[in-house]
Design an enzyme around this catalytic site. Sequence first.
Site, PDB file in Angstrom:
ATOM      1  N   TRP A 238       0.855  -1.192   0.000  1.00 17.36           N
ATOM      2  CA  TRP A 238       0.000   0.000   0.000  1.00 17.36           C
ATOM      3  C   TRP A 238       0.881   1.229   0.000  1.00 17.36           C
ATOM      4  O   TRP A 238       1.886   1.268   0.725  1.00 17.36           O
ATOM      5  CB  TRP A 238      -0.871  -0.027   1.246  1.00 17.36           C
ATOM      6  CG  TRP A 238      -1.705   1.200   1.496  1.00 17.36           C
ATOM      7  CD1 TRP A 238      -2.996   1.397   1.092  1.00 17.36           C
ATOM      8  CD2 TRP A 238      -1.340   2.381   2.214  1.00 17.36           C
ATOM      9  NE1 TRP A 238      -3.439   2.639   1.513  1.00 17.36           N
ATOM     10  CE2 TRP A 238      -2.433   3.264   2.206  1.00 17.36           C
ATOM     11  CE3 TRP A 238      -0.169   2.792   2.854  1.00 17.36           C
ATOM     12  CZ2 TRP A 238      -2.413   4.514   2.807  1.00 17.36           C
ATOM     13  CZ3 TRP A 238      -0.124   4.040   3.457  1.00 17.36           C
ATOM     14  CH2 TRP A 238      -1.242   4.892   3.438  1.00 17.36           C
TER      15      TRP A 238
ATOM     16  N   SER B  13       4.441  -6.026   2.642  1.00 11.05           N
ATOM     17  CA  SER B  13       3.638  -5.168   3.507  1.00 11.05           C
ATOM     18  C   SER B  13       2.175  -5.616   3.507  1.00 11.05           C
ATOM     19  O   SER B  13       1.856  -6.714   3.937  1.00 11.05           O
ATOM     20  CB  SER B  13       3.795  -3.708   3.080  1.00 11.05           C
ATOM     21  OG  SER B  13       3.298  -2.827   4.060  1.00 11.05           O
ATOM     22  N   MET B  14       1.264  -4.795   2.977  1.00  9.52           N
ATOM     23  CA  MET B  14      -0.138  -5.162   2.921  1.00  9.52           C
ATOM     24  C   MET B  14      -0.336  -6.478   2.167  1.00  9.52           C
ATOM     25  O   MET B  14      -1.246  -7.257   2.472  1.00  9.52           O
ATOM     26  CB  MET B  14      -0.942  -4.048   2.254  1.00  9.52           C
ATOM     27  CG  MET B  14      -2.425  -4.335   2.185  1.00  9.52           C
ATOM     28  SD  MET B  14      -3.366  -2.969   1.451  1.00  9.52           S
ATOM     29  CE  MET B  14      -5.010  -3.704   1.535  1.00  9.52           C
TER      30      MET B  14
ATOM     31  N   ASP C 199      12.693  -0.662  10.129  1.00  9.07           N
ATOM     32  CA  ASP C 199      11.391  -0.398   9.507  1.00  9.07           C
ATOM     33  C   ASP C 199      10.546   0.442  10.458  1.00  9.07           C
ATOM     34  O   ASP C 199      10.119  -0.043  11.508  1.00  9.07           O
ATOM     35  CB  ASP C 199      10.705  -1.730   9.198  1.00  9.07           C
ATOM     36  CG  ASP C 199       9.439  -1.578   8.371  1.00  9.07           C
ATOM     37  OD1 ASP C 199       8.824  -0.498   8.415  1.00  9.07           O
ATOM     38  OD2 ASP C 199       9.062  -2.550   7.696  1.00  9.07           O
TER      39      ASP C 199
ATOM     40  N   HIS D 182      11.475   0.022   5.616  1.00 16.00           N
ATOM     41  CA  HIS D 182      10.327  -0.720   5.086  1.00 16.00           C
ATOM     42  C   HIS D 182      10.536  -1.055   3.605  1.00 16.00           C
ATOM     43  O   HIS D 182      10.341  -2.193   3.194  1.00 16.00           O
ATOM     44  CB  HIS D 182       9.064   0.125   5.268  1.00 16.00           C
ATOM     45  CG  HIS D 182       7.791  -0.619   5.039  1.00 16.00           C
ATOM     46  ND1 HIS D 182       7.426  -1.734   5.756  1.00 16.00           N
ATOM     47  CD2 HIS D 182       6.766  -0.387   4.165  1.00 16.00           C
ATOM     48  CE1 HIS D 182       6.253  -2.171   5.350  1.00 16.00           C
ATOM     49  NE2 HIS D 182       5.838  -1.378   4.380  1.00 16.00           N
TER      50      HIS D 182
END
Length: 289
Positions: free
Chosen positions: A34, A100-101, A229, A258
Site C-alpha cells: 500500500w 507489507s499489505m 522499519d 520498510h
Amino acid sequence: MSYIKAGQDANGQDVKLHYIDQGQGNPIVLIHGWPATYEMWEYQLAELPKHGNRVIAYTRRGFGNSTKTWDGHDYDTLADDLKAVLDELDLQNVTLVGFSMGGGEIARYMSRHGGARVARVAFVSAVTPFLLKTDDNPDGAPQKVFDGMVDGIRKDRFDFLASFGKKFFGVGVVSHPVSDATLDWMRSMCQLASPRATEQDVYAFAATDFRRDLQTIKVPTLVIHGTSDETVPHKMSGARMTQYVPHAKYVEYDGAPHGLFITEKDRLNQDLLTFVGATVNAQANQHTY
C-alpha cells in the site's frame, strides 16, 4: 495493457486487475504494498525471470491501472482477487511473495482457499500477524495511529504521500538511502490510487487479525523484515511470525527500512531465488532453504 477479470463490484461492473507476466519456469506471484502498484517490483521483475522463473505481478483493485472500486477493500475480497489471478493463469506450484499489505493477502488466501496452487510463501516487510493494539494484542499500534493516517490522507493526500515516502525508505536528515528521483517515482505511483481505496485499505491492514490465518500455513515459509522499519516495525510483525508459523525461516535485514525491495534489492532478489529453489522433506516436515 493486460488485465484479469476478478468478478464484479457491487454495481455489477467488471473488476479488472492490471498485471504483467514474463519469463518461463517456476511461477512467482508478487503482491505489492500500500498504496503502490505492481510497478514497485521493478528490480525483482528485472532479475527473477533471468533465473528460470515465470514472474507475475498484479495491481490490487483501487490502485494504479486496476478498476477503481468503491467497495471490496477487505481481505476476503482481496484474497478472492488473488485466487482469480491464479485461476485465470492456471498457475501451479506457485511461490507467493507479499510485501507489507500484500502479506495479508497471502495469509487470508491460504486459509480462505486452502492454499490451492501454492507451493511456498514469502512475507516481506509484511503487516502480519496483527497490527492493531487490542487487549489480546498489547504490542500493536493504537487505533489513533491509523486514524491519523486517514486524517492526513483526507486533508492533503499528496502531501501525506510525500512524507510517507521518506519514512518508507528511511530518509532522514543524515540518511538518504534512495535518490530524490526514486522518491518522486514512488510518489507518482501511489498518487494513481483512488482516495477511497487509499483510505479503506488503511483500515483493512490495520484492523485485520491474521493470527488464525497464519496457523493454516503448512508450506515452506520465508519471512524477511528490516530492523529499521518505521512503517511496520519488525518487533510487532516479522519477529512475531514464527509464533504462528513455527516452521518459517525468519531473516532480519539489519538497518533496512520498510522499502527494502529498493534499498536491499540485490540481497532480496538473491534470498527469493534461493527460496524458490527450496526442497521440502514432507515426511519430516523440515524445510531446507
